[in-house]
Design a protein around this motif. Sequence first.
Motif, PDB file in Angstrom:
ATOM      1  N   LEU A 276      28.659  20.001 -98.608  1.00 48.03           N
ATOM      2  CA  LEU A 276      27.655  21.059 -98.388  1.00 48.03           C
ATOM      3  C   LEU A 276      27.828  22.073 -99.506  1.00 48.03           C
ATOM      4  O   LEU A 276      28.886  22.145-100.139  1.00 48.03           O
ATOM      5  CB  LEU A 276      27.853  21.712 -97.014  1.00 48.03           C
ATOM      6  CG  LEU A 276      27.709  20.773 -95.795  1.00 48.03           C
ATOM      7  CD1 LEU A 276      28.014  21.518 -94.505  1.00 48.03           C
ATOM      8  CD2 LEU A 276      26.318  20.152 -95.736  1.00 48.03           C
ATOM      9  N   SER A 277      26.792  22.905 -99.728  1.00 45.26           N
ATOM     10  CA  SER A 277      26.790  23.738-100.934  1.00 45.26           C
ATOM     11  C   SER A 277      27.831  24.857-100.907  1.00 45.26           C
ATOM     12  O   SER A 277      28.408  25.194-101.937  1.00 45.26           O
ATOM     13  CB  SER A 277      25.392  24.308-101.168  1.00 45.26           C
ATOM     14  OG  SER A 277      24.899  24.848 -99.959  1.00 45.26           O
ATOM     15  N   ALA A 278      28.086  25.449 -99.735  1.00 40.54           N
ATOM     16  CA  ALA A 278      29.061  26.544 -99.688  1.00 40.54           C
ATOM     17  C   ALA A 278      29.978  26.343 -98.490  1.00 40.54           C
ATOM     18  O   ALA A 278      29.553  25.802 -97.468  1.00 40.54           O
ATOM     19  CB  ALA A 278      28.326  27.889 -99.559  1.00 40.54           C
ATOM     20  N   PRO A 279      31.233  26.770 -98.590  1.00 39.80           N
ATOM     21  CA  PRO A 279      32.111  26.610 -97.431  1.00 39.80           C
ATOM     22  C   PRO A 279      31.656  27.480 -96.260  1.00 39.80           C
ATOM     23  O   PRO A 279      31.005  28.504 -96.445  1.00 39.80           O
ATOM     24  CB  PRO A 279      33.481  27.065 -97.948  1.00 39.80           C
ATOM     25  CG  PRO A 279      33.223  27.857 -99.166  1.00 39.80           C
ATOM     26  CD  PRO A 279      31.911  27.403 -99.736  1.00 39.80           C
ATOM     27  N   SER A 280      32.022  27.040 -95.073  1.00 35.12           N
ATOM     28  CA  SER A 280      31.662  27.764 -93.855  1.00 35.12           C
ATOM     29  C   SER A 280      32.897  27.784 -92.965  1.00 35.12           C
ATOM     30  O   SER A 280      33.793  26.959 -93.122  1.00 35.12           O
ATOM     31  CB  SER A 280      30.505  27.029 -93.173  1.00 35.12           C
ATOM     32  OG  SER A 280      30.172  27.670 -91.963  1.00 35.12           O
ATOM     33  N   ASP A 281      32.975  28.718 -92.041  1.00 35.95           N
ATOM     34  CA  ASP A 281      34.160  28.757 -91.173  1.00 35.95           C
ATOM     35  C   ASP A 281      34.175  27.614 -90.162  1.00 35.95           C
ATOM     36  O   ASP A 281      35.226  27.152 -89.745  1.00 35.95           O
ATOM     37  CB  ASP A 281      34.222  30.103 -90.429  1.00 35.95           C
ATOM     38  CG  ASP A 281      34.740  31.212 -91.345  1.00 35.95           C
ATOM     39  OD1 ASP A 281      35.251  30.887 -92.436  1.00 35.95           O
ATOM     40  OD2 ASP A 281      34.615  32.389 -90.978  1.00 35.95           O
ATOM     41  N   TYR A 282      32.986  27.166 -89.748  1.00 38.36           N
ATOM     42  CA  TYR A 282      32.904  26.145 -88.701  1.00 38.36           C
ATOM     43  C   TYR A 282      31.965  25.014 -89.118  1.00 38.36           C
ATOM     44  O   TYR A 282      30.905  25.266 -89.696  1.00 38.36           O
ATOM     45  CB  TYR A 282      32.392  26.753 -87.386  1.00 38.36           C
ATOM     46  CG  TYR A 282      33.403  27.660 -86.726  1.00 38.36           C
ATOM     47  CD1 TYR A 282      34.212  27.177 -85.700  1.00 38.36           C
ATOM     48  CD2 TYR A 282      33.560  28.981 -87.134  1.00 38.36           C
ATOM     49  CE1 TYR A 282      35.156  27.992 -85.098  1.00 38.36           C
ATOM     50  CE2 TYR A 282      34.510  29.806 -86.537  1.00 38.36           C
ATOM     51  CZ  TYR A 282      35.301  29.299 -85.522  1.00 38.36           C
ATOM     52  OH  TYR A 282      36.237  30.101 -84.926  1.00 38.36           O
ATOM     53  N   TYR A 283      32.368  23.802 -88.782  1.00 46.77           N
ATOM     54  CA  TYR A 283      31.527  22.631 -89.043  1.00 46.77           C
ATOM     55  C   TYR A 283      31.343  21.832 -87.753  1.00 46.77           C
ATOM     56  O   TYR A 283      32.221  21.813 -86.896  1.00 46.77           O
ATOM     57  CB  TYR A 283      32.170  21.713 -90.083  1.00 46.77           C
ATOM     58  CG  TYR A 283      32.392  22.379 -91.411  1.00 46.77           C
ATOM     59  CD1 TYR A 283      31.330  22.528 -92.316  1.00 46.77           C
ATOM     60  CD2 TYR A 283      33.643  22.871 -91.763  1.00 46.77           C
ATOM     61  CE1 TYR A 283      31.532  23.148 -93.549  1.00 46.77           C
ATOM     62  CE2 TYR A 283      33.853  23.486 -92.985  1.00 46.77           C
ATOM     63  CZ  TYR A 283      32.788  23.635 -93.876  1.00 46.77           C
ATOM     64  OH  TYR A 283      32.987  24.250 -95.068  1.00 46.77           O
ATOM     65  N   VAL A 284      30.194  21.160 -87.682  1.00 44.00           N
ATOM     66  CA  VAL A 284      29.912  20.302 -86.532  1.00 44.00           C
ATOM     67  C   VAL A 284      29.485  18.932 -87.042  1.00 44.00           C
ATOM     68  O   VAL A 284      28.625  18.841 -87.932  1.00 44.00           O
ATOM     69  CB  VAL A 284      28.789  20.899 -85.655  1.00 44.00           C
ATOM     70  CG1 VAL A 284      28.351  19.890 -84.592  1.00 44.00           C
ATOM     71  CG2 VAL A 284      29.237  22.194 -85.008  1.00 44.00           C
ATOM     72  N   LEU A 285      30.085  17.883 -86.490  1.00 45.12           N
ATOM     73  CA  LEU A 285      29.659  16.514 -86.783  1.00 45.12           C
ATOM     74  C   LEU A 285      29.000  15.960 -85.523  1.00 45.12           C
ATOM     75  O   LEU A 285      29.573  16.038 -84.436  1.00 45.12           O
ATOM     76  CB  LEU A 285      30.860  15.661 -87.182  1.00 45.12           C
ATOM     77  CG  LEU A 285      30.554  14.199 -87.555  1.00 45.12           C
ATOM     78  CD1 LEU A 285      31.586  13.700 -88.569  1.00 45.12           C
ATOM     79  CD2 LEU A 285      30.555  13.282 -86.340  1.00 45.12           C
ATOM     80  N   ILE A 286      27.798  15.447 -85.683  1.00 47.19           N
ATOM     81  CA  ILE A 286      27.083  14.883 -84.529  1.00 47.19           C
ATOM     82  C   ILE A 286      26.690  13.449 -84.855  1.00 47.19           C
ATOM     83  O   ILE A 286      26.077  13.196 -85.896  1.00 47.19           O
ATOM     84  CB  ILE A 286      25.793  15.683 -84.187  1.00 47.19           C
ATOM     85  CG1 ILE A 286      26.055  17.192 -84.189  1.00 47.19           C
ATOM     86  CG2 ILE A 286      25.221  15.239 -82.842  1.00 47.19           C
ATOM     87  CD1 ILE A 286      24.811  18.027 -83.897  1.00 47.19           C
ATOM     88  N   GLU A 287      27.047  12.532 -83.977  1.00 50.77           N
ATOM     89  CA  GLU A 287      26.576  11.146 -84.119  1.00 50.77           C
ATOM     90  C   GLU A 287      25.575  10.885 -82.999  1.00 50.77           C
ATOM     91  O   GLU A 287      25.823  11.233 -81.842  1.00 50.77           O
ATOM     92  CB  GLU A 287      27.742  10.159 -84.024  1.00 50.77           C
ATOM     93  CG  GLU A 287      27.306   8.717 -84.298  1.00 50.77           C
ATOM     94  CD  GLU A 287      28.501   7.770 -84.419  1.00 50.77           C
ATOM     95  OE1 GLU A 287      28.973   7.551 -85.539  1.00 50.77           O
ATOM     96  OE2 GLU A 287      28.962   7.271 -83.373  1.00 50.77           O
ATOM     97  N   VAL A 288      24.429  10.300 -83.373  1.00 53.15           N
ATOM     98  CA  VAL A 288      23.380  10.065 -82.376  1.00 53.15           C
ATOM     99  C   VAL A 288      22.877   8.632 -82.462  1.00 53.15           C
ATOM    100  O   VAL A 288      22.962   7.989 -83.505  1.00 53.15           O
ATOM    101  CB  VAL A 288      22.180  11.035 -82.555  1.00 53.15           C
ATOM    102  CG1 VAL A 288      22.642  12.475 -82.530  1.00 53.15           C
ATOM    103  CG2 VAL A 288      21.385  10.725 -83.818  1.00 53.15           C
ATOM    104  N   GLU A 289      22.331   8.170 -81.335  1.00 52.47           N
ATOM    105  CA  GLU A 289      21.728   6.842 -81.264  1.00 52.47           C
ATOM    106  C   GLU A 289      20.231   7.017 -81.055  1.00 52.47           C
ATOM    107  O   GLU A 289      19.798   7.975 -80.414  1.00 52.47           O
ATOM    108  CB  GLU A 289      22.341   6.087 -80.062  1.00 52.47           C
ATOM    109  CG  GLU A 289      21.957   4.618 -79.998  1.00 52.47           C
ATOM    110  CD  GLU A 289      22.380   3.944 -78.682  1.00 52.47           C
ATOM    111  OE1 GLU A 289      22.962   4.616 -77.820  1.00 52.47           O
ATOM    112  OE2 GLU A 289      22.092   2.756 -78.529  1.00 52.47           O
ATOM    113  N   ARG A 290      19.468   6.061 -81.597  1.00 54.04           N
ATOM    114  CA  ARG A 290      18.042   5.948 -81.282  1.00 54.04           C
ATOM    115  C   ARG A 290      17.155   7.049 -81.842  1.00 54.04           C
ATOM    116  O   ARG A 290      16.087   7.312 -81.313  1.00 54.04           O
ATOM    117  CB  ARG A 290      17.822   5.942 -79.765  1.00 54.04           C
ATOM    118  CG  ARG A 290      18.130   4.623 -79.118  1.00 54.04           C
ATOM    119  CD  ARG A 290      17.384   4.496 -77.815  1.00 54.04           C
ATOM    120  NE  ARG A 290      18.116   3.597 -76.947  1.00 54.04           N
ATOM    121  CZ  ARG A 290      19.035   3.998 -76.076  1.00 54.04           C
ATOM    122  NH1 ARG A 290      19.300   5.267 -75.928  1.00 54.04           N
ATOM    123  NH2 ARG A 290      19.666   3.119 -75.349  1.00 54.04           N
TER     124      ARG A 290
END
Lengths: 468, 468
Positions: A276-290
């Motif tokens: 991502l372009s700039a660092p952030s304090d928090y990140y979220v990874l989401i995996e989705v189906e369909r």
Amino acid sequence: MTPLTGLPGPFLEAVQRELPADFLSTDAADLATFGRDWTKVHEPRPSALALPRSTDEVSRLLRLCSEHRVPVVPSGGRTGLAAGAVAARGELVVSLDRMRKMGPVDVLGATVRVEAGAVTEAVHQHVAPHGLTWPVDFASKGSSQVGGNIATNAGGVKVIRYGLTRQWVLGLTVVTASGTVLELNGALEKNNTGIDLRQLFIGSEGTLGIITEATLKLTRVPEALNVFLFAVPDLAGVLALFREARTGPFVVMAYEFFTEKCQARLRRHRNVRVPLSAPSDYYVLIEVERGEPEALEAWITSLFERGLVTDGTLAQHGAQAAELWALREGISESLSATGLPHKNDVSLPIQELEGFCSELESLFEARYPGWEIALFGHIGDGNLHINVMKPDDLTREEFLKRTHEADHAIFSLVKKYHGSISAEHGIGLLKKDYLPYSRSAEELAIMRSIKRALDPLNLMNPGKIIDV
Amino acid sequence: MTPLTGLPGPFLEAVQRELPADFLSTDAADLATFGRDWTKVHEPRPSALALPRSTDEVSRLLRLCSEHRVPVVPSGGRTGLAAGAVAARGELVVSLDRMRKMGPVDVLGATVRVEAGAVTEAVHQHVAPHGLTWPVDFASKGSSQVGGNIATNAGGVKVIRYGLTRQWVLGLTVVTASGTVLELNGALEKNNTGIDLRQLFIGSEGTLGIITEATLKLTRVPEALNVFLFAVPDLAGVLALFREARTGPFVVMAYEFFTEKCQARLRRHRNVRVPLSAPSDYYVLIEVERGEPEALEAWITSLFERGLVTDGTLAQHGAQAAELWALREGISESLSATGLPHKNDVSLPIQELEGFCSELESLFEARYPGWEIALFGHIGDGNLHINVMKPDDLTREEFLKRTHEADHAIFSLVKKYHGSISAEHGIGLLKKDYLPYSRSAEELAIMRSIKRALDPLNLMNPGKIIDV
């Protein structure tokens, strides 16, 4: 056979007489390997290792153990993180390593019968040709065994979609302390005939009996998956985004979060970077189906427009998805490689997470200024991994002493926010002293009475979870 | 207060002193209503009815019951079909009718906290404005209560998609026989801290304690549904089609089957007809989520081409879907309206269904020639409803005597094919004598020891499921 310290002679004679010649091992390397799990706190001191080949052999062994008062530690893949499979008091370790058979896949019923020593990943490979999977899945799947997964009610990253191991077990064969073989529930989805005894053994960490076989419930392999990574400003943002994901145009398979502090450790260890372009304090990874491509794009656009995320990306192919997952899955290893983490695995009701984390931060700032806490977890199911990192100016001993105090403070907060001191790792020996933070005196009394009813001589993994 | 037969004077005085004035009723109509469930086999003989307003009142009551040795029957919506809520021996009925409060919906966590007297359908309506549902759903949802659903681990037509009630309960408040209040698991998805005591109470039919409150797990309301009706030549065809549905381009919500004999009864009672060109011996109703119109049409075409169905239709709008569902949901009522059915609710591993049904037919042909059996059920989860219809030339008494023998023959077959004598209705008083067909002597012994540990005076729904 070499005489074994700690095991009664008449017991050894009976084993020699009634079970195969290669049934017991006292090989030092075997004892060192099979006497412990992934924890390093307790010294393993098993008296011997038993390697049965069938439920019947387990039954005959436990009958002799009962007769001769020999305590046992059931042993699966030994990937546990709570010292539930450590033989620290001269117990006999009973390994299921020779019981790995897997039956034919019942495609119509979507079930498979396996022996408890079958390795999780081997089960996945066994059923995959039928388009099916056993959705119990985590990092240690290459070593963990079905019996251990069930005995610890294992979790993982897909719990938000599939639930815990408990939901994917139809039938169990269990041998109790007396050697009695229980056949529980067969291959039935529906069976309302009184107390469901399966549920007692699932998650009881081998303290009530040894699971020797299981009929597993399978499900269809999920359709094409998509993986997002988002930057959000704070924990409130993590939760606000979770609310959106719950109603997004897809089925959520995983919702993970981690902090920039985790990523800083990962960069030091692996030199990988958040794309991502700039660092952030928090990140979220989401995996989705369909998710349909247009619907996913429209959803992302709407998140940006409403200021719910400050940055984000959607993996365009499998390799990119794997790179995003590596940002999450490499954390635990990186923390250990770059420092000394003290780990806790708690869960909270999702709506309490923000208040809990805020107080947790204040608590550490006040009592342990300068200590680093690396937070990550399966936020979608309330599971938070709290890693307290050893400050450079503390010795290991001083750090362990102070994290012991810190645990009491953390678990007091967990209790205040109606959480659990162990979301998925279990209690074993490691969390036993802290159990009253999560279970009332009345609950502990009932647990003890059930333990006494099933194992009156206290021979099944004694000292784990509770003392009786 | 009128003196109550069967209840000790000192107990009544204590209740009068410690609980509200309107706490007990001995009104004859109340006793007739609250003393029974939907079964008609046992005569209700409750000594009185208690109507607590809170968990605390239940706790105070059970403490007094324990002190004065007063047996109790917990009472929910009394829609049970196994006489689990019948007070046949002068017990005190404890109704949760005054405990119907529902808390605010936690949208983030997708949970809601309710009192156990909340009616199932009221819960659905309460959470629906948030796009959520509690997917415990069956015909009696307008009367059944949350506490009763949990105590019986209720099933229904959506089990293939959502599982049993057990999967949709996060937390329980339970009052045990001694009056002890247990708060089990709160609102946590993950909590691996020893034996999961929730699971003991789910499905134990009020024999271990009274469930007074619950935190329910919710899920998103399903997307647009499609309903198919197919004709197939035989039971093998029902199962072959099930295999196709498992891998169809959709998510299966319900997979129901019924026979032409069921439809003949339905036509006599309701004058509704299967909307297919020619009658068939077997019909299958399938409800699916997320099917694209073209994909559904292509799927149907493929079924015809491969001869898997002889006829079929896809509902074009909601009214047509409701008409198709009426063909299934009207069966039970029509059997009772046009004759005297003797009902059984069994389950089998799906792959055993064909062998079981074939032997069942032979058994009845040989021993009871001319008897009519109406078969229908939730085949997708192995649940078969077997309705034996009274032949015209038998008296009611003779019929009941012979169905009693028939039950032993049916349950012997169930056992042979590794099934359960009660898929979803439970055991109560009605199936108690048959329990050994489904549970081993060792299992029954463990169930008794758990019962004694939690209810040493045998005051909680005594005589239901097992005798101790």
